[in-house]
Design a protein around this motif. Structure first.
Motif, PDB file in Angstrom:
ATOM      1  N   THR A 111       0.849  -1.189   0.000  1.00  0.00           N
ATOM      2  CA  THR A 111       0.000   0.000   0.000  1.00  0.00           C
ATOM      3  C   THR A 111       0.890   1.245   0.000  1.00  0.00           C
ATOM      4  O   THR A 111       2.096   1.165   0.295  1.00  0.00           O
ATOM      5  CB  THR A 111      -0.896   0.034   1.249  1.00  0.00           C
ATOM      6  OG1 THR A 111      -0.061   0.192   2.417  1.00  0.00           O
ATOM      7  CG2 THR A 111      -1.752  -1.235   1.356  1.00  0.00           C
ATOM      8  N   GLU A 112       0.309   2.370  -0.295  1.00  0.00           N
ATOM      9  CA  GLU A 112       1.067   3.628  -0.251  1.00  0.00           C
ATOM     10  C   GLU A 112       1.576   3.889   1.162  1.00  0.00           C
ATOM     11  O   GLU A 112       2.694   4.381   1.345  1.00  0.00           O
ATOM     12  CB  GLU A 112       0.187   4.798  -0.736  1.00  0.00           C
ATOM     13  CG  GLU A 112      -0.107   4.752  -2.223  1.00  0.00           C
ATOM     14  CD  GLU A 112       1.163   4.806  -3.073  1.00  0.00           C
ATOM     15  OE1 GLU A 112       2.095   5.563  -2.733  1.00  0.00           O
ATOM     16  OE2 GLU A 112       1.220   4.077  -4.080  1.00  0.00           O
ATOM     17  N   GLU A 113       0.781   3.547   2.171  1.00  0.00           N
ATOM     18  CA  GLU A 113       1.189   3.727   3.565  1.00  0.00           C
ATOM     19  C   GLU A 113       2.403   2.851   3.900  1.00  0.00           C
ATOM     20  O   GLU A 113       3.358   3.322   4.532  1.00  0.00           O
ATOM     21  CB  GLU A 113       0.032   3.381   4.499  1.00  0.00           C
ATOM     22  CG  GLU A 113       0.334   3.586   5.961  1.00  0.00           C
ATOM     23  CD  GLU A 113      -0.832   3.211   6.859  1.00  0.00           C
ATOM     24  OE1 GLU A 113      -0.572   3.061   8.066  1.00  0.00           O
ATOM     25  OE2 GLU A 113      -1.968   3.068   6.379  1.00  0.00           O
ATOM     26  N   GLN A 114       2.399   1.613   3.452  1.00  0.00           N
ATOM     27  CA  GLN A 114       3.538   0.721   3.683  1.00  0.00           C
ATOM     28  C   GLN A 114       4.791   1.251   2.990  1.00  0.00           C
ATOM     29  O   GLN A 114       5.885   1.217   3.566  1.00  0.00           O
ATOM     30  CB  GLN A 114       3.231  -0.688   3.182  1.00  0.00           C
ATOM     31  CG  GLN A 114       2.240  -1.451   4.032  1.00  0.00           C
ATOM     32  CD  GLN A 114       1.819  -2.741   3.378  1.00  0.00           C
ATOM     33  OE1 GLN A 114       1.478  -2.770   2.189  1.00  0.00           O
ATOM     34  NE2 GLN A 114       1.831  -3.823   4.139  1.00  0.00           N
TER      35      GLN A 114
END
Length: 103
Positions: free
Chosen positions: A86-89
């Motif tokens: 994900t973008e967060e990861q």
């Protein structure tokens, strides 16, 4: 990076090797711990371990080192164990890896 290398250097090689093998087996069992999450938290992952064994003198190539650490060929690992990041990861990984730099 302060790794307290003097104390670590006193650890017997057989003890260090046993701990390393236990870590690798643990990571092979815990495939739910994604490389991207390991990178985001600790700044290293299974692929880093493969690179480190190569740096330590492993005689195989990069793919062989990764197969040793993953417990299967890397392509098989990616197809059966790896989930999309994900973008967060990715952002956590970038921030974490930045802490690895030694100036």
């Amino acid at each position: 990076m302060d790794t307290n290398s003097d104390t670590l250097a006193n650890l017997p090689d057989d003890v260090a090797a046993a701990a390393f093998r236990r870590l690798v087996r643990h990571l092979q069992h815990r495939h739910d711990a994604q490389n991207i999450d390991l990178m985001g938290l600790s700044g290293f992952c299974r692929n880093c371990l493969a690179d480190w064994i190569m740096d330590a003198g492993f005689e195989g190539d990069k793919l062989a080192a990764r197969e040793l650490i993953h417990g299967m060929p890397q392509d098989e690992w990616k197809a059966t164990r790896q989930t999309p990041a994900t973008e967060e990861q990715l952002a956590r990984m970038k921030a974490s890896v930045a802490k690895n730099r030694v100036d």
